[in-house]
Design a protein around this motif. Sequence first.
Motif, PDB file in Angstrom:
ATOM      1  N   VAL A 169     -30.541 -30.086-110.148  1.00  0.00           N
ATOM      2  CA  VAL A 169     -30.197 -29.584-108.813  1.00  0.00           C
ATOM      3  C   VAL A 169     -28.686 -29.570-108.618  1.00  0.00           C
ATOM      4  CG1 VAL A 169     -30.289 -30.113-106.349  1.00  0.00           C
ATOM      5  CG2 VAL A 169     -32.372 -30.199-107.722  1.00  0.00           C
ATOM      6  N   GLY A 170     -28.011 -30.597-109.125  1.00  0.00           N
ATOM      7  CA  GLY A 170     -26.563 -30.676-108.987  1.00  0.00           C
ATOM      8  C   GLY A 170     -25.826 -29.610-109.772  1.00  0.00           C
ATOM      9  N   ASP A 171     -26.524 -28.974-110.711  1.00  0.00           N
ATOM     10  CA  ASP A 171     -25.916 -27.907-111.511  1.00  0.00           C
ATOM     11  C   ASP A 171     -26.385 -26.522-111.063  1.00  0.00           C
ATOM     12  OD1 ASP A 171     -24.507 -29.478-113.840  1.00  0.00           O
ATOM     13  OD2 ASP A 171     -26.460 -30.424-113.565  1.00  0.00           O
ATOM     14  N   GLY A 172     -27.063 -26.475-109.918  1.00  0.00           N
ATOM     15  CA  GLY A 172     -27.515 -25.199-109.386  1.00  0.00           C
ATOM     16  C   GLY A 172     -28.703 -24.602-110.107  1.00  0.00           C
ATOM     17  N   LEU A 173     -29.485 -25.434-110.782  1.00  0.00           N
ATOM     18  CA  LEU A 173     -30.629 -24.953-111.547  1.00  0.00           C
ATOM     19  C   LEU A 173     -31.934 -25.443-110.927  1.00  0.00           C
ATOM     20  CD1 LEU A 173     -29.306 -25.655-115.160  1.00  0.00           C
ATOM     21  CD2 LEU A 173     -29.232 -23.488-113.898  1.00  0.00           C
ATOM     22  N   THR A 174     -32.937 -24.579-110.957  1.00  0.00           N
ATOM     23  CA  THR A 174     -34.248 -24.928-110.429  1.00  0.00           C
ATOM     24  C   THR A 174     -35.293 -24.732-111.510  1.00  0.00           C
ATOM     25  OG1 THR A 174     -33.622 -24.223-108.195  1.00  0.00           O
ATOM     26  CG2 THR A 174     -35.974 -24.425-108.669  1.00  0.00           C
ATOM     27  N   PHE A 175     -36.078 -25.766-111.757  1.00  0.00           N
ATOM     28  CA  PHE A 175     -37.144 -25.702-112.755  1.00  0.00           C
ATOM     29  C   PHE A 175     -38.503 -25.691-112.066  1.00  0.00           C
ATOM     30  CE2 PHE A 175     -34.118 -28.338-115.584  1.00  0.00           C
ATOM     31  CZ  PHE A 175     -33.465 -27.191-116.005  1.00  0.00           C
ATOM     32  N   ASP A 176     -39.380 -24.821-112.527  1.00  0.00           N
ATOM     33  CA  ASP A 176     -40.748 -24.783-112.024  1.00  0.00           C
ATOM     34  C   ASP A 176     -41.663 -25.298-113.134  1.00  0.00           C
ATOM     35  OD1 ASP A 176     -43.242 -24.323-111.045  1.00  0.00           O
ATOM     36  OD2 ASP A 176     -42.918 -22.222-110.527  1.00  0.00           O
TER      37      ASP A 176
END
Length: 227
Positions: free
Chosen positions: A94-101
């Motif tokens: 989240v801190g790197d602007g990434l979202t995992f599903d």
Amino acid sequence: MTDQSAAESTTPVSLELWSDLVCPWCWISKRRVEAAIAAFERPHDVTMRMRSFELDPLVPVGERLGVAEHLGRKYGGGVEGGRLMNAHVSDVAVGDGLTFDWHTAVRANTFDAHRLCALALEMGGPALQSAAYERFHAAHFSEGLAIDDHEVLQRLAAEAGLDERRVAAVLAGDDYAERVREDEQLAASMGVTSVPFLLANGRAAISGARSVEDYLALLRGVVTESV
């Protein structure tokens, strides 16, 4: 704070980042290295080439096992154990602007996707290669797409900016297979057994997903010969 010695140096920086397209820490690392380059005193003197690495080259093409189930089997704890591992990396990302599903992410063989990344490097240099990596990472981690499916790869590669006819020709044969193997053999010759692995100017290296500050320190150290 600007590092005056780094700003005054004329030494170019060549980065090589070994990475697998289904490795969440690799995507995080790529983003952090790019942030470090942007913060570096001479970002235009830095080039980064992505190099292929397969964490599990024996994954059957077409297998559609959920990532959480796979991790639970490999490390123990079952599906719930896999979900806990996924939750940790998601919190970090989240801190790197990434979202995992993780509910939709499926295990996949990455060899053909790596071949297309090699094609991207030849067609458009590091910028196009980076775009291909980003598209494949997002497809796997955020969209639940199987990145060993040729129809999926054909579409994703086109969306990343690769020529559709070249992509189709590569997927129909074994072009760039040797490039992937060369990257993996080079990693093995240096004793690299896991990724991400970053090499700067062929002599300074960092293993694992490190902070932006660590990567920035590596860049500065290479040009000031303090690492």
